[in-house]
Scaffold this active site. Structure first.
Site, PDB file in Angstrom:
ATOM      1  N   TYR A  78       0.691  -1.184   0.323  1.00 28.51           N
ATOM      2  CA  TYR A  78      -0.136  -0.001   0.040  1.00 28.51           C
ATOM      3  C   TYR A  78       0.746   1.447   0.073  1.00 28.51           C
ATOM      4  O   TYR A  78       2.003   1.304   0.117  1.00 28.51           O
ATOM      5  CB  TYR A  78      -0.874  -0.051   1.336  1.00 28.51           C
ATOM      6  N   ARG A  87       8.035   4.029  -4.808  1.00 25.08           N
ATOM      7  CA  ARG A  87       8.073   3.141  -3.729  1.00 25.08           C
ATOM      8  C   ARG A  87       7.154   2.114  -3.988  1.00 25.08           C
ATOM      9  O   ARG A  87       7.311   0.803  -3.784  1.00 25.08           O
ATOM     10  CB  ARG A  87       8.248   3.909  -2.492  1.00 25.08           C
ATOM     11  N   ARG A 145      -7.684 -20.381  -0.972  1.00 30.82           N
ATOM     12  CA  ARG A 145      -6.668 -20.249  -0.119  1.00 30.82           C
ATOM     13  C   ARG A 145      -5.468 -21.244  -0.179  1.00 30.82           C
ATOM     14  O   ARG A 145      -5.674 -22.597  -0.198  1.00 30.82           O
ATOM     15  CB  ARG A 145      -7.263 -20.353   1.226  1.00 30.82           C
ATOM     16  N   HIS A 148      -0.982 -21.090   0.596  1.00 28.46           N
ATOM     17  CA  HIS A 148       0.003 -20.259   0.979  1.00 28.46           C
ATOM     18  C   HIS A 148       0.938 -19.869  -0.247  1.00 28.46           C
ATOM     19  O   HIS A 148       1.335 -18.584  -0.536  1.00 28.46           O
ATOM     20  CB  HIS A 148       0.802 -20.556   1.985  1.00 28.46           C
ATOM     21  N   LYS A 189       6.654  -1.911   1.909  1.00 26.12           N
ATOM     22  CA  LYS A 189       5.285  -1.326   2.648  1.00 26.12           C
ATOM     23  C   LYS A 189       4.070  -2.282   2.340  1.00 26.12           C
ATOM     24  O   LYS A 189       3.330  -1.873   1.544  1.00 26.12           O
ATOM     25  CB  LYS A 189       5.046   0.042   1.994  1.00 26.12           C
ATOM     26  N   GLU A 220      12.586   2.528  14.224  1.00 23.62           N
ATOM     27  CA  GLU A 220      11.862   3.723  13.780  1.00 23.62           C
ATOM     28  C   GLU A 220      10.192   3.645  14.471  1.00 23.62           C
ATOM     29  O   GLU A 220      10.207   2.848  15.502  1.00 23.62           O
ATOM     30  CB  GLU A 220      11.403   3.332  12.236  1.00 23.62           C
TER      31      GLU A 220
END
EC number: 2.6.1.21
Length: 282
Positions: free
Chosen positions: A32, A51, A99, A101, A146, A178
């Site tokens: 995101y 990014r 579903r 992995h 991110k 951070e």
């Protein structure tokens, strides 16, 4: 009427349907970005989408969008929703599949959603500073991506809220990394210190801006590790993010930073940030 971007179309919120088998929902398998809007313009939007595409590449996700195309859809969304001061949230997942992995075979189309919201700048925090806490960094080892996997950040932020703080500054052992939703800085003897760019932190867009402002103001900017003790004994502490901008931390774990007041270098950075908004919003 409010519009949301969903998989190539602009739709109303009531039409924005997402499958229960979306891998973002099932696995957090996605990325995101959060982009600020000032005066109806997108701030540092190119850097954000560069990014965004880097994060996509790091998780093996082919979005079939260019930076320019992402900027264009963002402009349309801001115009449609008449956003003056606010933000755009955009996320992409690996799409809808049963579903499992491992990545879907054959590949499925990524799911992309973007929406806007209006909100004011954090003037009170910027002017008066905030309280912070320190907390052990329990996140995964690819914080440079991110990703949608934010449980560690959520737990850290909730810890801050529990102790009447705005931000939790994380550390691995004694090394500060951070904030739960920000980059963190210690200012000592006129020098700005922040964790170097690696997999332990996100290379924040506002962090990049602060580094440029420091250069413009001839303020030394060192990207090197420092300890929790160094942070607590700094002359000034700040956190930065798209939403927090350049926020001073005046108290940490219940104890004041220096004299408990917003410091002069923080004020210089805030001044420079205002100029940067004017020159880097499109």
């Amino acid at each position: 009427m409010e519009k949301i971007f969903l998989n190539g179309e602009f739709v109303s919120p009531s039409e924005a349907k997402v499958s229960y088998n979306d891998r973002g929902y099932v696995f957090g398998d996605g990325i995101y970005e959060y982009i600020r809007v000032y005066n109806g313009k997108l701030f540092t939007v190119t850097e954000h989408y560069e990014r965004f595409l880097r994060s996509a590449n790091e998780i093996g996700l082919d979005l079939n969008y260019s930076v320019e195309e992402l900027i264009e859809l963002s402009r349309k969304l801001v115009d449609m929703n008449q956003i003056e001061t606010g933000a755009i949230y955009i996320q992409a997942t690996r799409g809808v599949a049963e579903r499992n992995h491992s990545f879907p075979t054959p590949e499925v189309e990524p799911a992309i959603v973007a929406y806007t919201k209006s909100y004011d700048r954090p003037y009170d925090h910027l002017e008066n500073g905030v309280n912070g806490v320190t907390v052990e960094d329990i996140r995964w080892l690819r914080c440079d991506i991110k990703s949608l996997n934010l449980l560690g950040n959520v737990l850290a932020k909730e810890y801050a809220v529990k102790y009447n703080a705005v931000e939790a500054i994380q550390h691995r052992g004694e090394t500060v990394t951070e904030g739960s939703s920000s980059n963190a800085y210690a200012i000592k003897d006129g020098v700005i210190y922040t964790h170097p760019i690696n997999n332990y932190i996100l290379n924040g867009i506002t962090r990049i801006v602060i580094k440029k402002i420091a250069e413009d103001y001839n303020i030394p900017f060192k990207e090197e590790t420092f300890t929790v003790d160094f942070l607590k004994n700094a002359d000034e502490v700040i956190v930065s993010s798209t939403s927090a901008e350049v926020t001073p931390v005046i108290k940490l774990d219940g104890e004041p930073i220096n004299d408990g007041k917003v410091g002069p270098i923080t004020r210089q950075l805030q001044e420079g940030f205002e100029k940067y908004i004017e020159s880097h919003s499109i």
